[in-house]
Motif scaffolding. Structure first.
Motif, PDB file in Angstrom:
ATOM      1  N   HIS A 299       0.828  -1.212   0.000  1.00 30.94           N
ATOM      2  CA  HIS A 299       0.000   0.000   0.000  1.00 30.94           C
ATOM      3  C   HIS A 299       0.862   1.262   0.000  1.00 30.94           C
ATOM      4  CE1 HIS A 299      -3.383  -2.671   0.822  1.00 30.94           C
ATOM      5  NE2 HIS A 299      -4.167  -1.661   0.533  1.00 30.94           N
ATOM      6  N   ILE A 300       1.995   1.229   0.686  1.00 32.00           N
ATOM      7  CA  ILE A 300       2.906   2.373   0.641  1.00 32.00           C
ATOM      8  C   ILE A 300       3.429   2.566  -0.778  1.00 32.00           C
ATOM      9  CG2 ILE A 300       5.094   3.315   1.465  1.00 32.00           C
ATOM     10  CD1 ILE A 300       4.632   1.742   4.073  1.00 32.00           C
ATOM     11  N   GLY A 301       3.698   1.455  -1.461  1.00 33.60           N
ATOM     12  CA  GLY A 301       4.228   1.521  -2.819  1.00 33.60           C
ATOM     13  C   GLY A 301       3.282   2.135  -3.831  1.00 33.60           C
ATOM     14  N   GLN A 302       2.029   2.294  -3.465  1.00 32.47           N
ATOM     15  CA  GLN A 302       1.058   2.907  -4.375  1.00 32.47           C
ATOM     16  C   GLN A 302       1.160   4.428  -4.409  1.00 32.47           C
ATOM     17  OE1 GLN A 302      -2.868   1.427  -3.391  1.00 32.47           O
ATOM     18  NE2 GLN A 302      -2.194  -0.699  -3.386  1.00 32.47           N
ATOM     19  N   PHE A 303       1.872   4.999  -3.436  1.00 29.67           N
ATOM     20  CA  PHE A 303       2.041   6.450  -3.430  1.00 29.67           C
ATOM     21  C   PHE A 303       3.088   6.868  -4.453  1.00 29.67           C
ATOM     22  CE2 PHE A 303       0.548   5.739   1.003  1.00 29.67           C
ATOM     23  CZ  PHE A 303      -0.568   6.553   0.972  1.00 29.67           C
ATOM     24  N   PRO A 304       2.956   8.066  -5.025  1.00 28.23           N
ATOM     25  CA  PRO A 304       3.995   8.561  -5.941  1.00 28.23           C
ATOM     26  C   PRO A 304       5.269   8.890  -5.167  1.00 28.23           C
ATOM     27  CG  PRO A 304       2.347  10.272  -5.523  1.00 28.23           C
ATOM     28  CD  PRO A 304       1.822   9.006  -4.899  1.00 28.23           C
ATOM     29  N   ASN A 305       6.385   8.867  -5.884  1.00 26.53           N
ATOM     30  CA  ASN A 305       7.686   9.239  -5.312  1.00 26.53           C
ATOM     31  C   ASN A 305       8.176   8.276  -4.231  1.00 26.53           C
ATOM     32  OD1 ASN A 305       7.777  11.597  -6.948  1.00 26.53           O
ATOM     33  ND2 ASN A 305       6.465  12.656  -5.470  1.00 26.53           N
ATOM     34  N   ILE A 306       7.628   7.054  -4.226  1.00 23.38           N
ATOM     35  CA  ILE A 306       8.126   6.005  -3.344  1.00 23.38           C
ATOM     36  C   ILE A 306       8.433   4.769  -4.192  1.00 23.38           C
ATOM     37  CG2 ILE A 306       7.493   4.322  -1.574  1.00 23.38           C
ATOM     38  CD1 ILE A 306       8.130   6.847  -0.266  1.00 23.38           C
ATOM     39  N   GLU A 307       9.623   4.236  -4.012  1.00 26.65           N
ATOM     40  CA  GLU A 307      10.002   3.003  -4.707  1.00 26.65           C
ATOM     41  C   GLU A 307      10.267   1.939  -3.652  1.00 26.65           C
ATOM     42  OE1 GLU A 307      13.829   1.637  -7.245  1.00 26.65           O
ATOM     43  OE2 GLU A 307      12.747   3.384  -8.061  1.00 26.65           O
ATOM     44  N   MET A 308       9.346   0.963  -3.547  1.00 24.17           N
ATOM     45  CA  MET A 308       9.415  -0.054  -2.497  1.00 24.17           C
ATOM     46  C   MET A 308      10.052  -1.337  -3.019  1.00 24.17           C
ATOM     47  SD  MET A 308       8.197   1.080   0.410  1.00 24.17           S
ATOM     48  CE  MET A 308       8.140  -0.518   1.235  1.00 24.17           C
ATOM     49  N   THR A 309      11.069  -1.806  -2.318  1.00 23.01           N
ATOM     50  CA  THR A 309      11.658  -3.118  -2.566  1.00 23.01           C
ATOM     51  C   THR A 309      11.499  -3.943  -1.299  1.00 23.01           C
ATOM     52  OG1 THR A 309      13.298  -2.272  -4.133  1.00 23.01           O
ATOM     53  CG2 THR A 309      13.744  -4.406  -3.117  1.00 23.01           C
ATOM     54  N   VAL A 310      10.820  -5.075  -1.399  1.00 23.67           N
ATOM     55  CA  VAL A 310      10.641  -5.961  -0.254  1.00 23.67           C
ATOM     56  C   VAL A 310      11.646  -7.103  -0.374  1.00 23.67           C
ATOM     57  CG1 VAL A 310       9.085  -7.561   0.905  1.00 23.67           C
ATOM     58  CG2 VAL A 310       8.209  -5.386   0.037  1.00 23.67           C
ATOM     59  N   ILE A 311      12.448  -7.283   0.665  1.00 25.19           N
ATOM     60  CA  ILE A 311      13.452  -8.339   0.692  1.00 25.19           C
ATOM     61  C   ILE A 311      12.985  -9.421   1.649  1.00 25.19           C
ATOM     62  CG2 ILE A 311      15.864  -8.895   1.145  1.00 25.19           C
ATOM     63  CD1 ILE A 311      16.453  -5.856   0.813  1.00 25.19           C
ATOM     64  N   SER A 312      12.791 -10.632   1.130  1.00 31.03           N
ATOM     65  CA  SER A 312      12.413 -11.774   1.961  1.00 31.03           C
ATOM     66  C   SER A 312      13.648 -12.616   2.234  1.00 31.03           C
ATOM     67  CB  SER A 312      11.347 -12.618   1.266  1.00 31.03           C
ATOM     68  OG  SER A 312      11.123 -13.815   1.996  1.00 31.03           O
ATOM     69  N   TYR A 313      13.976 -12.770   3.505  1.00 32.96           N
ATOM     70  CA  TYR A 313      15.195 -13.476   3.887  1.00 32.96           C
ATOM     71  C   TYR A 313      15.082 -14.977   3.653  1.00 32.96           C
ATOM     72  CZ  TYR A 313      19.202 -14.853   6.805  1.00 32.96           C
ATOM     73  OH  TYR A 313      20.381 -15.379   7.265  1.00 32.96           O
ATOM     74  N   ASN A 314      13.938 -15.572   3.953  1.00 36.65           N
ATOM     75  CA  ASN A 314      13.818 -17.034   3.933  1.00 36.65           C
ATOM     76  C   ASN A 314      13.194 -17.611   2.662  1.00 36.65           C
ATOM     77  OD1 ASN A 314      14.779 -17.899   6.674  1.00 36.65           O
ATOM     78  ND2 ASN A 314      13.213 -16.444   7.297  1.00 36.65           N
ATOM     79  N   ASP A 315      12.390 -16.852   1.956  1.00 30.55           N
ATOM     80  CA  ASP A 315      11.734 -17.402   0.770  1.00 30.55           C
ATOM     81  C   ASP A 315      12.730 -17.652  -0.347  1.00 30.55           C
ATOM     82  OD1 ASP A 315       8.928 -17.557   1.495  1.00 30.55           O
ATOM     83  OD2 ASP A 315       8.962 -15.374   1.589  1.00 30.55           O
ATOM     84  N   SER A 316      12.359 -18.621  -1.234  1.00 31.17           N
ATOM     85  CA  SER A 316      13.254 -18.961  -2.338  1.00 31.17           C
ATOM     86  C   SER A 316      12.813 -18.261  -3.618  1.00 31.17           C
ATOM     87  CB  SER A 316      13.314 -20.475  -2.525  1.00 31.17           C
ATOM     88  OG  SER A 316      12.009 -21.020  -2.641  1.00 31.17           O
ATOM     89  N   LEU A 317      12.164 -18.971  -4.522  1.00 33.54           N
ATOM     90  CA  LEU A 317      11.760 -18.384  -5.791  1.00 33.54           C
ATOM     91  C   LEU A 317      10.503 -17.548  -5.633  1.00 33.54           C
ATOM     92  CD1 LEU A 317      12.300 -21.472  -8.124  1.00 33.54           C
ATOM     93  CD2 LEU A 317      13.851 -19.534  -7.768  1.00 33.54           C
ATOM     94  N   ILE A 318      10.453 -16.415  -6.314  1.00 34.22           N
ATOM     95  CA  ILE A 318       9.285 -15.547  -6.260  1.00 34.22           C
ATOM     96  C   ILE A 318       8.053 -16.282  -6.776  1.00 34.22           C
ATOM     97  CG2 ILE A 318       8.257 -13.436  -7.196  1.00 34.22           C
ATOM     98  CD1 ILE A 318      11.030 -12.180  -7.120  1.00 34.22           C
TER      99      ILE A 318
END
Length: 364
Positions: A23-42
C-alpha cells in the motif's frame, strides 16, 4: 523519489508487513523493494506480487545464520542506493541493522509484545541492534509499553512511536461475494496460529456450554500450527468434535469469507502484538468476544465483549448471550464494523508510514 528496502522474514497470506509495504508503494515518489530473507523463488510464493507497486527480492536462506544469504543482504543494502531500510520481524530485522551501511537510515517496526512473545535469547539479539534504528515503531501502545528499561535507554522517547496496523476493506468486501462458507447454523469463529499463546483450548472447553443453549452452533478454528492434534483431542474429550472444524491454513480471501458468514468472533489469546484477525472480523461486522488484555481494548474499544482468557464459563456465557440477544448482537455488529473501517484503514496506516519515511529520509 525515496527508495525504501523493507526487510521481512517471509511473505505469507498473513504477513501484514508486506501488505503495508504494498500500500505504501502505491504512493507517488516512493520506490518499495521488499526483501524476503527465507523465501526462495518468487514464483513459489503463496501470495501474488503486485509488480506495479513493489519489487520483491528473495534470499533463500536455509537457516537464520546462512552466511551466503547474509552476504547477499549485505551487498544488496550497499549496492542498490536505498534511501531507507525498514526492518520487520525480530531476528531478520537485527541482521539488517548489523549489515546495513552506517549512513543508511533505519526504521524498525516491533510487531509483538517483548515480555510475552519473545524468549530471553530473542530479546538479547533484538536489544543489540535496536539502538541502530533512527525510529522504532510499535504496532500498538501495548507493544511499545512492553519494551524493557534498557531498550528504552537505547531508543529515546522522541524516537519511539505507534502506528497501528490497518485493514483492507476493499479486499474484504470482494472476498465476501463467495458463498462457500454460507450457513444457516450459528457460527463462532476464531483465527490464529495454533500455538500455546493463542490458547484455543479455552474456546473449545467453553463450547460444550454453548451447545447446551444453542445445539446447532459450530466453532470454526482457522489457522495452522503445532497444536492442531492436541486441540482435536480436546474436542474429542469433550465429545463435541462434530461441532468443531479446524480448517488448517487457508488463504486470506477464505478467511474473510469465513468471517463474513460467522456470527461471533472469539479470541482467548494470552497475548497479542496487535491482532489483525480481530480487526478483520470487526470490519466484517462480526461481534467479538475476546480476551481481557490491554492491546485488544486498544483495537476494539467499546465494541467488543472482554473475558479473562482462562474463563471458560465467561466465554460460553457471553457467546451465548450474543447469539440469543438480537438487539445486542446488531448493536455490536454495527459499532464494531464502523470502528474497524474508520479508525483502522490500511490506507491510513500507509499514510502514517509515508510521513515517517519522509521525515527520516529528509532528516538524515
Amino acid at each position: 523519489m525515496i527508495r525504501v528496502a523493507a526487510l521481512l522474514g517471509v511473505l505469507r497470506h498473513t504477513t501484514i508487513a508486506y501488505e503495508i509495504s504494498e500500500h505504501i508503494g502505491q504512493f507517488p515518489n516512493i520506490e518499495m523493494t521488499v526483501i524476503s530473507y527465507n523465501d526462495s523463488l518468487i514464483d513459489d510464493l503463496e501470495i501474488e506480487i503486485d509488480t506495479d507497486v513493489v519489487t520483491v527480492k528473495t534470499l533463500n536462506a536455509s537457516n537464520r545464520l546462512d552466511l551466503r544469504a547474509i552476504s547477499e543482504l549485505h551487498d544488496l543494502l550497499r549496492n542498490e542506493s536505498f534511501d531507507l531500510l525498514h526492518t520487520h520481524h525480530n531476528f531478520v530485522g537485527s541482521l539488517g541493522c548489523m549489515v546495513a551501511p552506517s549512513d543508511l537510515p533505519i526504521i524498525d517496526t516491533e510487531h509483538a509484545n517483548h515480555k510475552d512473545h519473545y524468549s530471553v535469547a530473542q530479546n538479547l539479539v533484538n536489544s543489540v541492534t535496536l539502538g541502530r534504528a533512527n525510529r522504532v515503531v510499535a504496532n500498538s501502545q501495548a507493544t511499545l509499553d512492553s519494551l524493557y528499561p534498557h531498550e528504552r535507554v537505547l531508543v529515546p522517547s522522541n524516537q519511539r512511536c505507534v502506528i497501528y496496523n490497518g485493514v483492507d476493506v476493499d479486499w474484504i468486501d470482494t472476498s465476501t461475494k463467495d458463498k462457500t462458507w454460507r450457513t444457516d447454523s450459528p457460527r463462532v469463529t476464531t483465527v490464529g496460529r495454533l500455538i500455546p499463546v493463542k490458547n484455543q483450548e479455552t474456546l473449545i472447553n467453553s463450547f460444550s456450554a454453548v451447545l447446551d443453549k444453542v445445539p446447532d452452533a459450530e466453532l470454526v478454528i482457522v489457522g495452522s500450527g503445532p497444536r492442531q492434534s492436541a486441540l482435536e483431542k480436546i474436542a474429542e474429550s469433550n465429545g463435541i468434535q462434530d461441532s468443531i472444524t479446524l480448517t488448517g491454513g487457508v488463504s486470506r480471501e477464505e478467511v474473510y469469507n469465513i468471517l463474513y458468514y460467522s456470527d461471533v468472533f472469539a479470541l482467548s489469546s494470552y497475548s497479542e502484538g496487535f491482532c489483525v484477525a480481530l480487526l478483520e472480523a470487526m470490519a466484517s461486522g462480526c461481534p467479538p468476544v475476546v480476551s481481557n488484555i490491554p492491546v485488544l481494548h486498544e483495537v476494539a474499544g467499546d465494541t467488543a465483549v472482554f473475558v479473562d482468557p482462562e474463563d471458560t464459563e465467561g466465554f460460553s456465557a457471553e457467546i451465548t448471550r450474543l447469539l440469543d440477544d438480537e438487539d445486542r448482537y446488531q448493536r455490536y455488529s454495527i459499532e464494531t464494523r464502523e470502528r474497524a473501517r474508520t479508525v483502522f484503514s490500511i490506507k491510513r496506516t500507509a499514510e502514517e508510514y509515508l510521513d515517517l519515511y519522509q521525515e527520516v529520509a529528509e532528516g538524515s
